[in-house]
Enzyme design. Structure first.
Site, PDB file in Angstrom:
ATOM      1  N   ARG A 204       8.464   2.158   2.236  1.00 37.40           N
ATOM      2  CA  ARG A 204       7.296   1.513   2.863  1.00 37.40           C
ATOM      3  C   ARG A 204       6.479   2.474   3.836  1.00 37.40           C
ATOM      4  O   ARG A 204       5.389   2.633   3.899  1.00 37.40           O
ATOM      5  CB  ARG A 204       7.462   0.463   3.765  1.00 37.40           C
ATOM      6  CG  ARG A 204       7.864  -0.992   3.121  1.00 37.40           C
ATOM      7  CD  ARG A 204       8.529  -1.864   3.913  1.00 37.40           C
ATOM      8  NE  ARG A 204       9.717  -1.689   4.718  1.00 37.40           N
ATOM      9  CZ  ARG A 204      10.346  -2.170   5.578  1.00 37.40           C
ATOM     10  NH1 ARG A 204      10.048  -3.297   6.206  1.00 37.40           N
ATOM     11  NH2 ARG A 204      11.630  -1.571   6.145  1.00 37.40           N
TER      12      ARG A 204
ATOM     13  N   ASN B 185       8.513  -5.367   2.710  1.00 37.92           N
ATOM     14  CA  ASN B 185       9.452  -5.930   1.802  1.00 37.92           C
ATOM     15  C   ASN B 185       9.613  -7.318   1.778  1.00 37.92           C
ATOM     16  O   ASN B 185       9.297  -7.957   2.469  1.00 37.92           O
ATOM     17  CB  ASN B 185      10.897  -5.525   2.456  1.00 37.92           C
ATOM     18  CG  ASN B 185      11.115  -4.099   2.240  1.00 37.92           C
ATOM     19  OD1 ASN B 185      10.646  -3.175   1.673  1.00 37.92           O
ATOM     20  ND2 ASN B 185      12.060  -3.242   2.849  1.00 37.92           N
TER      21      ASN B 185
END
EC number: 6.2.-.-
Length: 750
Positions: free
Chosen positions: A19, A37
């Protein structure tokens, strides 16, 4: 024109800095949107020009973060969403877990540098990690991989750590394991009575190194479980550790302070260096032929010319290593045969009379793991996994399965693992051990239930070994009743065969399977272990085997190679038997043999018989000792000088004939080393001749015998160009692969 796209990424993409990487890449491309996520991986929403968005996507999947592994990715246009900027947003679990679990990663070079630098805020802090390194599976409680789903959650980040975590330009941006001395995990040194000796990081590692130098045994709580450590140059303390740990001859692993130190003492090749310094950082078994250091080799690896070595792979080990001028023994923290210990109170209770001191911390380890072990063959550098655990488990990424059923495979008995297919991914647990041990069995049961709970999926199908007395089979039956699951028993060696077929996805091919190991319950109720199988059109047939001989005295046969010799010996070998057995033993065993009806085709026991014949060993103090010592007795070979000890037939080959010719050469003064060359050459030649005569051009190998790297090299060297060989590369050839093979068998064999 502004368009909006949804990008889905699955694979090893959580806990790997994915990320923050996406965040920074989006800013490079001036793209707005979000990344998060979820239970299936990483979800990205972006808005921008079509060409720029597509270029962003291509860059992302072509150059992902270093420890990530993308399995699948997609991009699709959706209804326009307007974003003000690009953000990492909190993960939301919208369903059941359906993504690979992230394994532990060895400490990276940058973190190593930081903990060594007195000017750095993380100087001497042993739990220093970043997005590219540190514990993952060891501390996982549930998924998605977020801090609050791990055991590190109880350590609240201080202001400086939180600033790192929220700063896109920082290397710890969104690092879920981020801690420091102020807010992080406490390390403390205690004695065997539980009295605190040292807590200061300034003195703790110096004190530990000093104690090791003084000949003390220290139980070190690493991030995946305890290690028992002592000075590897001190024969006396190593012998003490052997005695206290009840580990008579089995070799210990040795941790070297640095790669430079290791290279100064032992010759390494590039494959070994690459493996030792990889993110998995396993133990590597290497030759000590040109060793020039001060290790107490005869105590560390009795009678062996090889050594298991590793480098510091956590901050704890690195900080100890920074204070050491000598290597240390680093063996699993347990009593021999028991599972690795991970709890502080249990360590003090069970290792109190083994370790003089305990280096402990207050981070909870959710999934204890042994160190993984690999070896590269000498001639062709074929990589062979001896133990698949820390750094590799619990994922298996090299396969795509399409099945609606939820499948749990219980594996074997001696080198147990479980495999679970609860979603679109397959999970193979870390090595668990021998289920004869009560604590290992409890760990096996706990791991099975943990998988079921973690994925929130009950198994609809449970697969077990055909052996009715395996503990894994018995427990599988219990689970099948508990979850109302379909129970299916799969023959041991067919599971081995389908494990290697599955690794290479050979289910559309015609393949000869060669499965050589020590023992397995056969379809005919005899003990198999030297099998030739054909695979074609979803069907497996047993088409050859090592000629049957008597299986005597049950499990005792595997522990005493001399019994295998007795079972295979011809009349002319009677003088040798008289040296190895008392008159009463000879009489009793002869009677048992005359009445015996249980037969075996075990190549593992044939190895034992040859080892006993050559007086290499008559008693195994650890599993596979005879076979290890047998290979250890040779240094090199020339195929042109090798002699065949038996001819292949349409049904296989004869162990009795092989042993008879070994004995004949022994009587004629041929060296033991040459006899072992000839024995391995015979096995390799027999396999290839059998394949040729049966018309196979693909041979797949499995079973513990194929941990013999000399045999593997001979096969590669002898194989004609038209025959392709397949050896395990992501799983061990030993019984650890049985659980995976059971699932492959169930899904692919009629």
């Amino acid at each position: 024109m502004i368009k909006t796209y949804k990008i889905s990424i699955s694979g090893q993409v959580q806990g790997v800095g994915f990320r923050p990487y996406v965040y920074n890449l989006a800013h490079q491309f001036l793209i707005k949107g979000t990344v998060s996520n979820n239970e299936v991986g990483v979800i990205i929403f972006i808005s921008g020009e079509k060409s720029n968005s597509e270029n962003f996507y291509q860059k992302l999947i072509s150059f992902p973060p270093p420890v990530s592994k993308i399995q699948q990715s997609s991009i699709k246009e959706i209804e326009v969403i307007y974003f003000n900027d690009f953000k990492i947003i909190p993960s939301e679990k919208g369903g059941q877990l359906n993504l690979p679990l992230t394994p532990d990663f060895a400490i990276c070079d940058t973190c190593k540098t930081e903990i060594k630098n007195p000017k750095n805020t993380r100087y001497n802090y042993p739990f220093t990690t970043c997005v590219n390194c540190g514990p993952r599976w060891a501390i996982t409680q549930t998924f998605p991989f977020e801090r609050n789903n791990t055991s590190i959650h109880k350590f609240t980040m201080c202001k400086p750590c939180l600033e790192e975590y929220t700063n896109p330009s920082n290397r710890r941006f969104h690092s879920q394991t981020n801690t420091c001395k102020t807010c992080g995990i406490d390390l403390f040194l205690i004695d065997s009575e539980g009295k605190t000796i040292e807590t200061s990081s300034e003195n703790l590692f110096k004190k530990t190194a000093k104690l090791l130098l003084e000949g003390k045994i220290i139980a070190i709580k690493n991030t995946s479980g305890y290690l028992l450590c002592c000075n590897a140059e001190n024969s006396e303390v190593i012998q003490q550790l052997r005695t206290k740990k009840n580990r008579l001859n089995k070799p210990f692993a040795v941790l070297f302070p640095s790669l430079k130190h290791l290279e100064n003492e032992i010759e390494l090749n590039q494959q070994q260096i690459g493996s030792l310094t990889s993110s998995e950082s396993p133990i590597n078994i290497i030759s000590t032929k040109n060793y020039i250091g001060n290790l107490a080799l005869n105590k560390i690896a009795p009678r062996l010319n090889q050594l298991g070595v590793l480098l510091p792979y956590t901050g704890i080990l690195q900080l100890i290593a920074n204070q050491l001028s000598f290597p240390i023994v680093a063996t699993s923290g347990n009593i021999h045969g028991s599972p690795i210990i991970s709890k502080n109170n249990e360590a003090l209770e069970k290792l109190q009379h083994v370790a003089d001191y305990f280096l402990q911390h207050n981070l909870t380890i959710e999934h204890p793991q042994d160190d993984s072990v690999v070896k590269f063959s000498k001639k062709f550098q074929q990589k062979i996994l001896f133990r698949r655990s820390r750094g590799y488990a619990p994922n298996y990424l090299n396969i795509k399965i399409n099945s609606e059923e939820k499948i749990l495979a219980m594996g074997a008995h001696l080198k147990s693992t479980i495999a679970f297919y609860p979603n679109e991914n397959l999970y193979v647990s870390q090595y668990l051990g021998n289920l004869d041990n009560y604590d290992v069995y409890n760990q096996f049961c706990k791991t099975s239930e943990n998988f079921i709970q973690l994925f929130e999926q009950q198994p609809q199908v449970i697969l077990v070994d055909k052996h009715p007395l395996y503990q894994s089979t018995q427990y599988g039956k219990e689970l099948a009743v508990k979850y109302h699951s379909k129970l299916i028993a799969i023959q041991h060696h067919k599971a081995h065969f389908t494990a290697i077929l599955g690794e290479y996805n050979l289910f559309e091919e015609q393949v000869l399977g060669v499965v050589f190991d020590g023992t397995g319950y056969g379809d005919d109720t005899h003990i198999w272990g030297g099998e030739f199988f054909s695979y074609e059109n979803k069907s497996i047939k047993r088409i050859g085997y090592l000629e049957n001989f008597d299986w005597l005295l049950g499990d005792k046969m595997a522990k005493e190679p001399r019994i295998s010799l007795f079972a295979l010996a011809s009349e002319e070998m009677k003088p040798i038997l008289e040296e190895k057995f008392s008159p009463s033993e000879l009489k009793n065993y002869a009677y048992l043999k005359s009445k015996n009806k249980l037969k075996t085709s075990s190549v593992g026991r044939l190895f034992d018989a040859v080892a006993s014949l050559l007086n290499i060993t008559d008693i195994n103090s650890y599993e596979g000792e005879a076979a290890i010592l047998l290979e250890n007795s040779i240094l090199g070979y020339n195929l042109k000088d090798c002699t065949l000890y038996c001819e292949v037939t349409s049904e296989g080959f004869s162990g009795k004939e092989i042993l008879k010719n070994c004995y004949k050469d022994l009587q004629h003064g041929i060296s033991k080393e040459d006899i072992i060359y000839n024995f391995l050459f015979t096995l390799a030649s027999t396999i290839l001749k059998f394949a040729t005569e049966k018309g196979f051009q693909k041979i797949a190998f499995s079973g513990g015998v194929f941990q013999n790297t000399t045999l593997v090299d001979m096969l590669i060297e002898l194989a004609p160009k038209e025959i392709k060989l397949y050896f395990h590369k992501e799983l061990s050839p030993n019984d650890e692969n049985i659980s995976f093979g059971q699932i492959m068998y169930y899904l692919n064999i009629k």
